[in-house]
Design an enzyme around this catalytic site. Structure first.
Site, PDB file in Angstrom:
ATOM      1  N   ARG A 256       0.830  -1.241   0.012  1.00 40.22           N
ATOM      2  CA  ARG A 256      -0.045   0.032  -0.085  1.00 40.22           C
ATOM      3  C   ARG A 256       0.986   1.185   0.100  1.00 40.22           C
ATOM      4  O   ARG A 256       1.872   1.172   0.774  1.00 40.22           O
ATOM      5  CB  ARG A 256      -1.162  -0.014   1.125  1.00 40.22           C
ATOM      6  CG  ARG A 256      -1.775  -1.033   1.240  1.00 40.22           C
ATOM      7  CD  ARG A 256      -2.776  -1.122   2.245  1.00 40.22           C
ATOM      8  NE  ARG A 256      -3.697  -2.622   2.053  1.00 40.22           N
ATOM      9  CZ  ARG A 256      -4.696  -2.728   3.126  1.00 40.22           C
ATOM     10  NH1 ARG A 256      -4.930  -1.996   3.932  1.00 40.22           N
ATOM     11  NH2 ARG A 256      -5.360  -3.707   2.849  1.00 40.22           N
ATOM     12  N   ARG A 271       2.222   0.536  10.177  1.00 40.95           N
ATOM     13  CA  ARG A 271       1.968   1.068   8.892  1.00 40.95           C
ATOM     14  C   ARG A 271       2.661   1.272   7.999  1.00 40.95           C
ATOM     15  O   ARG A 271       3.754   1.991   7.854  1.00 40.95           O
ATOM     16  CB  ARG A 271       1.183   2.472   9.242  1.00 40.95           C
ATOM     17  CG  ARG A 271       0.274   3.166   7.758  1.00 40.95           C
ATOM     18  CD  ARG A 271      -0.400   4.405   8.069  1.00 40.95           C
ATOM     19  NE  ARG A 271      -1.297   4.501   9.166  1.00 40.95           N
ATOM     20  CZ  ARG A 271      -2.684   3.950   8.927  1.00 40.95           C
ATOM     21  NH1 ARG A 271      -2.958   3.632   7.772  1.00 40.95           N
ATOM     22  NH2 ARG A 271      -3.322   3.961   9.883  1.00 40.95           N
ATOM     23  N   GLU A 343      -5.653  -2.050  15.116  1.00 38.03           N
ATOM     24  CA  GLU A 343      -6.486  -2.698  14.086  1.00 38.03           C
ATOM     25  C   GLU A 343      -5.780  -3.882  13.491  1.00 38.03           C
ATOM     26  O   GLU A 343      -4.916  -3.548  12.596  1.00 38.03           O
ATOM     27  CB  GLU A 343      -6.923  -2.182  13.062  1.00 38.03           C
ATOM     28  CG  GLU A 343      -7.882  -2.749  12.207  1.00 38.03           C
ATOM     29  CD  GLU A 343      -8.255  -1.540  10.743  1.00 38.03           C
ATOM     30  OE1 GLU A 343      -8.222  -0.367  11.163  1.00 38.03           O
ATOM     31  OE2 GLU A 343      -8.436  -2.165   9.622  1.00 38.03           O
ATOM     32  N   SER A 346     -10.140  -6.497   9.643  1.00 36.88           N
ATOM     33  CA  SER A 346     -11.117  -5.808   9.014  1.00 36.88           C
ATOM     34  C   SER A 346     -12.198  -6.834   8.354  1.00 36.88           C
ATOM     35  O   SER A 346     -11.663  -7.428   7.423  1.00 36.88           O
ATOM     36  CB  SER A 346     -10.628  -4.517   8.118  1.00 36.88           C
ATOM     37  OG  SER A 346     -11.715  -3.822   7.833  1.00 36.88           O
ATOM     38  N   ARG A 385       0.744  -6.010  13.034  1.00 41.39           N
ATOM     39  CA  ARG A 385       0.188  -5.429  14.498  1.00 41.39           C
ATOM     40  C   ARG A 385      -0.171  -6.577  15.551  1.00 41.39           C
ATOM     41  O   ARG A 385      -0.145  -6.367  16.560  1.00 41.39           O
ATOM     42  CB  ARG A 385      -1.022  -4.703  14.024  1.00 41.39           C
ATOM     43  CG  ARG A 385      -0.719  -3.455  13.294  1.00 41.39           C
ATOM     44  CD  ARG A 385      -1.935  -2.782  12.643  1.00 41.39           C
ATOM     45  NE  ARG A 385      -1.583  -1.720  11.836  1.00 41.39           N
ATOM     46  CZ  ARG A 385      -2.481  -0.989  11.237  1.00 41.39           C
ATOM     47  NH1 ARG A 385      -3.829  -1.391  11.172  1.00 41.39           N
ATOM     48  NH2 ARG A 385      -2.148  -0.173  10.403  1.00 41.39           N
TER      49      ARG A 385
END
Length: 420
Positions: A256, A271, A343, A346, A385
């Site tokens: 990403r 991230r 997080e 998802s 994470r």
RNA sequence: GGGGAGGUGGCUGAGUGGCCGAAAGCACCCGCCUGCUAAGCGGGUAGGGGGUGUAAAGCUCCCUCGAGGGUUCGAAUCCCUCCCUUCCCGCCA
């Protein structure tokens, strides 16, 4: 996408859903172009029908005057059709930009502050000392290296080294085993570059082109998630209803650009431009998708429970759930060192929104017309994470990290990271 | 990378300018027949879109034979470009 027919019949609903999601929706423009398109389409078809009829006559009579007339009709039909097609292309492009509607159970809200915790598991551990962050511990142990990664690749990359790399591999193995052996998912090893059509299928295009890396000079994109190749596995297919639900689990790195995330989570293993993820994907019938969605979420939660990580399940509100989602839960794992939830998963259900884009259908019964499938996906789980939460939860006061019991069989005899 | 072959319905596969959205077979569905099963007999079964129906059904028209363009009154069929599959050669982890 939403079907043109659905938008025609439910324009107010679509407008309202888009507004609550905080997304623009060109509904009025779509309705206008729809009328225009149908007008030209109709003209073209009327001429075509007559032309086809007369052409059969010509085959018998070979009448030169008729031939000339047919030639003109062909021209008129062609130009009329060209207009219709140009309008339709514009219309189709707009349709791809209309956000999905959402399920009635989704909380209404604008920001993440209005998300709702639907359940929690475990509790914040009391370590008996001031917990350190994963990056502090990871660098001290030599299992994470951000500085060298920055030199090799740039910011938002990381090296995992030694027992850190081993921990990542162990987690992947563990998660794949749980999902294949106990939850009934079929393991898939997907392509990690996909074409634009597939990116459109999962709704990563056209709206989110900025979020993905593109291969220069080729119609190929680095997958932002395994959801893209795996959901598109059955694109352009009509599936047998008795094969549903299809349940897939895939391990793949995700890439990403993190455009728009400037300044956020710049510290630590949180991230990144590249991260590993074990992804769950289901293709289901319309009737079962909500139940399958709940179960998929439970399947992801199961991994957290086995790892002994405290977490919460958050129902995303309309404003925070995203363009394509029909309903969405985030799984947030507690990271004691950071003193916040991360997080790690998802889980989303899309209704037929993706299936329409990717043209994934199934036949509900013999002799019945095909219906669009429903697609569901969720992380089960995202690696970095999860590693952070493990490191921070299982840290000892001496800076070493205990290996969770379920991972021990995968760690080649290592029970304490940093002990060697 | 070079050369050959090919891409047609759920599947196999025929079709080289109108009689073709498409033979035949398989699979599946409905009915008949046999006391059961097998066999047999008859019929049915591609997708998308427009119009007309409150809707479903139905009726009707248009489009689709890998994709896009062209020739033609008319294209699965002829021409061009691209994509993909496969075989042989070369290269390579």
């Amino acid at each position: 996408m939403l079907s043109l027919d659905f938008i025609r019949k439910n324009s107010d609903l679509v407008r309202r859903a888009a507004e609550l999601k905080g997304e623009p929706a060109p509904v009025d423009e779509i309705l206008r172009l729809d009328k225009l398109w149908r007008g030209h389409q109709r003209n073209a078809e009327t001429i075509k029908a007559e032309q086809n009829e007369l052409s059969k006559q010509f085959a018998k009579t070979r009448d030169e005057a008729l031939k000339e007339r047919l030639r003109q009709m062909a021209d008129t039909a062609k130009s009329e059709l060209a207009v219709a097609e140009a309008v339709k292309r514009e219309l189709d492009d707009l349709l791809l930009r209309v956000p999905n509607v959402f399920h009635g159970s989704v909380p209404i809200g604008e920001t993440e502050a209005e998300n709702v915790v639907v359940r929690e598991w475990g509790s914040k551990p009391d370590l008996g000392f001031a917990p350190r962050t994963h990056f502090d511990l990871g660098e001290a142990l030599g299992i994470m290296d951000f500085e060298r990664a920055a030199r090799v690749s740039g910011s938002r990359f990381a090296f995992l080294i030694g027992e850190g790399a081993r921990l990542e591999r162990a987690l992947v193995q563990f998660m794949l085993d749980v999902h294949t052996l106990e939850h009934g998912y079929v393991e898939v090893w997907p392509p990690m570059l996909v074409n634009s059509a597939s990116m459109v299928g999962t709704a990563n295009l056209p709206k989110f082109a900025d979020a993905a890396f593109r291969v220069e000079g080729r119609d190929l994109w680095l997958i932002p998630t395994a959801e893209v190749p795996v959901t598109n596995l059955h694109r352009e297919e009509i599936l047998d209803a008795d094969r549903l639900p299809l349940k897939y689990v895939a391990y793949a790195p995700s890439w990403r650009t993190e455009a728009g995330a400037a300044g956020k989570d710049t510290r630590g293993f949180i991230r990144l431009h590249q991260f590993s993820k074990v992804e769950l994907v289901k293709v289901t019938s319309a009737e079962t998708s909500l139940d399958e969605f709940e179960q998929l979420t439970r399947d992801a939660e199961d991994v957290l429970q086995r790892l002994g990580l405290h977490y919460q399940v958050m129902a995303m509100c309309t404003g925070d759930m995203g363009f394509a989602q029909y309903k969405k839960y985030d799984l947030n794992a507690w990271a004691p060192g950071l003193d916040r939830f991360l997080e790690v998963s998802s889980c989303s259900t899309f209704n037929d929104f993706q299936a329409m884009r990717a043209n994934i259908r199934y036949r509900p019964g013999r002799g019945t017309p095909p219906k669009f499938a429903h697609t569901i996906n969720g992380s089960g789980l995202a690696l970095p994470r999860t590693i952070d939460a493990i490191i921070e939860t299982y840290q000892r006061s001496d800076g070493m990290i205990r290996v969770p019991d379920v991972l021990k069989p995968y760690m080649g005899g290592v029970e304490l990271i940093g002990a060697r």
